[in-house]
Design an enzyme around this catalytic site. Structure first.
Site: not given
Ligand code: GLY
Length: 373
Positions: A124, A146, A188, A230, A240, A244, A248, A251, A255, A269
């Site tokens: 948990r 994330k 990035e 970041k 997000e 946030r 992207n 992205h 993607h 990527h």
């Molecule tokens: N890589 C995008 C984020 O962490 O929100």
């Protein structure tokens, strides 16, 4: 010299340390996080990283009287799966890991995402430390909490927000990184400049050659600014709900390009993100939002960092407009012929556009893929 960036998230706040020799110092840096009486950590890595750098990490822990027990998965996106989540959790539990143990993610984005999720689920929820070993993981995926695996439903569709307790970005490990991976990470880095930092964009322009050749001083600065950026955005909007999403940038296009390659390493990527950011800028120019010269400058920077910005120069493919549009509409759950994209009003002026029209986007993709002019 080690630099520290703080991610301000109240009771989940943590430090990102950026510098040289951090793997060797991992024991002394991690020790304050261990519960009293604990003298062990569990490390999750991949076979390549374990072979190249595993012993240095174990030695760095032993130097502070900490035992490190290693679980290793095969390198590559395949390991971000239910199968390997089960393998990792099974091995951690069999080795006696408890909720108050510390799990260390030692690898690139795949290992970080998988380990973060495994830690979040272990009995948990156990705490974890990120020691990212690729530039991309140092400037993006190891920061912000994330975590995810891929599933039949799609990439990153199963995951948790689970913040690490510490991030150690050791610049020494970048020395073994293939040039292509370094450039993918620089995509990035450039993203943060394009989002909201024109001064950083100037810095990257002036230092593009040094960065693409892997010079440590410039890489250290690039990692520091990227992590600060970041950290600031994540502190404002951890889960997000709004801001946030700026992270992207490029992205959704990227993607779609990755999906056209079925996420094979024919397109990394970061390579997809670089081409995707250039596309987002060109699309913004087409909509009359962004000065053409800013899109050209952005493309030139990405090219100088070793990244292709036009589909004809991009690895993998083939890239078909209808296929890319379908992927983008699916990725962003298009509603009523509209979807949300990160667009740009110029360098350092990215914004969230919630009313992108699919028909206009379709025309743009036809031009990009060379089927219309
Ligand atoms: N890589 C995008 C984020 O962490 O929100």
């Amino acid at each position: 010299m080690t630099k520290t960036v703080r991610v301000e998230l109240a009771e989940r706040a943590y430090d990102i340390l950026i510098g040289e020799g951090l793997v060797e110092r991992a024991g002394e840096l991690i020790r304050p996080l261990l519960k009293p009486g604990r003298d062990r950590v569990f490390i999750v890595s991949d076979d390549n990283v374990a072979r190249l750098h595993g012993q240095r990490l174990i030695d760095g822990l032993v130097a502070a009287d900490i035992r490190g027990q290693m679980v290793s998965v095969p390198p590559g996106e395949e390991s971000k799966s239910f199968v390997y989540l089960d393998v990792v959790l099974g091995e951690l539990i069999a080795a006696g890991a408890e909720r108050d143990d510390l799990i260390v993610a030692f690898g690139g984005g795949v290992v970080g995402d998988l380990t973060g999720l495994a830690a979040g689920l272990l009995k948990r929820g156990a705490r974890f430390v990120q020691i990212p070993t690729t530039l991309l993981a140092q400037v993006d995926s190891s920061v912000g909490g994330k975590t995810a695996i891929n599933s039949r439903a799609g990439k990153n569709m199963v995951g948790l927000f689970h913040q690490p307790a510490l991030v150690l970005a050791d610049l020494d490990v970048l020395g073994t990184l293939p040039v292509r991976e370094r450039s993918a990470g620089l995509a990035e880095v450039a993203k943060y400049a394009l989002i909201d930092d024109p001064a950083f964009f100037d810095y990257l322009e002036a230092n593009a050659a040094a960065l693409s050749q892997g010079h440590k001083t410039q890489l250290a600065e690039a990692v520091r600014v990227s992590c600060s950026s970041k950290a600031r955005i994540v502190a404002i909007d951890e889960t997000e709900q709004a801001e946030r999403a700026l992270l992207n940038l490029g992205h959704t296009f990227g993607h779609a390009l990755e999906r056209a390659n079925e996420f094979r390493p024919t397109l990394l990527h970061g390579e997809g993100v670089a081409a995707g950011m250039a596309m987002a800028m060109r699309y913004s120019v087409k909509l009359g939002l962004c000065p053409g010269q800013d899109a050209v400058r952005a493309e030139r920077l990405l090219n100088a960092l070793g990244l292709a910005t036009r589909l004809k120069d991009l690895g993998g493919g083939p890239y078909r407009a209808d296929e890319l549009l379908a992927h983008m509409a699916h990725d962003k759950k298009a509603r009523n012929g509209q979807l949300t994209l990160i667009l740009s009003r110029g360098i350092g002026k990215a914004y969230i556009e919630r009313t992108v029209m699919l028909d206009t986007l379709s025309e743009f993709l036809e031009i990009e893929t060379g089927f219309a002019s």
